[in-house]
Every structure is written in structure tokens, then in C-alpha cells.
Design a protein around this motif. Structure first.
Motif, short mmCIF file in Angstrom:
data_model
loop_
_atom_site.label_atom_id
_atom_site.label_comp_id
_atom_site.label_asym_id
_atom_site.label_seq_id
_atom_site.Cartn_x
_atom_site.Cartn_y
_atom_site.Cartn_z
N SER A 81 0.84 -1.12 0.06
CA SER A 81 0.04 0.11 -0.06
C SER A 81 0.78 1.28 -0.06
CB SER A 81 -0.84 -0.04 1.06
OG SER A 81 -1.71 -0.98 1.14
N TYR A 82 2.12 1.15 0.87
CA TYR A 82 2.84 2.53 0.81
C TYR A 82 3.47 2.60 -0.52
CZ TYR A 82 6.61 5.61 2.30
OH TYR A 82 7.42 6.93 2.09
N GLN A 119 1.63 4.03 -3.23
CA GLN A 119 1.15 5.35 -2.67
C GLN A 119 2.08 6.56 -2.38
OE1 GLN A 119 -1.96 6.38 -3.54
NE2 GLN A 119 -2.65 4.56 -3.94
N VAL A 170 2.46 10.34 -3.15
CA VAL A 170 1.84 11.39 -2.70
C VAL A 170 2.30 11.61 -1.06
CG1 VAL A 170 -0.38 10.51 -3.94
CG2 VAL A 170 -0.02 9.82 -1.55
N GLU A 189 -5.15 0.03 2.49
CA GLU A 189 -4.69 1.31 1.66
C GLU A 189 -5.57 2.48 2.04
OE1 GLU A 189 -3.54 2.06 -2.93
OE2 GLU A 189 -5.70 1.33 -2.49
N LEU A 225 -4.03 5.78 3.80
CA LEU A 225 -4.09 7.31 3.17
C LEU A 225 -4.87 8.32 4.19
CD1 LEU A 225 -4.89 6.43 -0.39
CD2 LEU A 225 -2.94 7.49 0.28
N VAL A 273 0.11 14.06 3.32
CA VAL A 273 -0.12 13.38 1.94
C VAL A 273 -0.47 14.77 1.08
CG1 VAL A 273 -2.03 12.25 0.76
CG2 VAL A 273 -1.08 11.49 2.81
#
Length: 111
Positions: free
Chosen positions: A66-67, A70, A73, A97, A101, A110
Motif C-alpha cells: 500500500s505504501y 502510494q 503522494v 490502503e 491514506l 499526503v
């Protein structure tokens, strides 16, 4: 993880726990501390309360992936420790995820 390194040593984790800021949601707890460099360092912690080794490694892989996807961002120059809660053992990739976030937005890291 193209832009990030891993936190590996116990004293690195404790430094983030001690002087970092934390927010939590249903599945994860995120500690964030500035590290003074231009890259992020990420550490993932999954305790035995989450499940046996198969479950713990699955949760670790979900959080790491997930990291990784992403990563662009997130702001840079941070030490991030992500602690999985026991509820994380029973959910899939998209819930992890979204939780990641969500915590990033709470920390204002973010973009």
C-alpha cells in the motif's frame, strides 16, 4: 520502495515512538517524525496479537505494498512507523490502503 528506506534498528523505532506524533484508526496506528533528510524511512510493526506468523507477514506485505504504490503522494523527509492493529488481520488490500491514506491526511503528510 523507490524513494524510501526501511527502519531496521530497535533504537530507530523507539526514537519515532518517543518523539513522533501519532494518529490511529480502526486498522493502523501511524507515528511520524521528521528525519532531516530528503527521503522517507518506513518501519512496519505487527505484533503477535494480530495473529500467527502467516497472518502477520500477510499484513506486513499489505501495508508495505500500500505504501509502495502510494509513495509519490507522501511528503519526504520523514520517519514513519506503521503499527498494525488486530482488526487488520481480517481485511483486504483496499481497506489497508484507505486506512494508510486516511492517517497520512490526519498527519498532513499526503500531498
Amino acid at each position: 520502495m523507490k524513494f524510501s528506506e526501511s527502519l531496521k534498528k530497535n533504537h530507530q523505532f523507539h526514537s519515532v515512538y518517543k518523539s513522533g506524533k501519532s494518529y490511529a484508526n480502526k486498522y493502523l496506528v501511524m507515528y511520524v517524525k521528521e528525519n532531516g533528510t530528503d527521503s522517507n524511512r518506513i518501519g512496519i510493526s505487527v505484533s503477535k496479537k494480530v495473529g500467527n506468523s502467516v497472518v502477520r507477514h500477510r499484513v506486513t506485505r499489505l501495508v508495505r505494498e500500500s505504501y509502495r504504490l502510494q509513495e509519490a503522494v507522501f511528503n519526504s523527509g520523514l520517519d514513519i512507523v506503521i503499527v498494525a492493529r488486530p482488526n487488520a488481520a481480517s481485511v483486504g488490500y483496499y481497506e489497508i490502503e484507505n486506512a494508510l491514506l486516511h492517517l497520512g491526511k490526519l498527519h498532513h503528510i499526503v500531498l
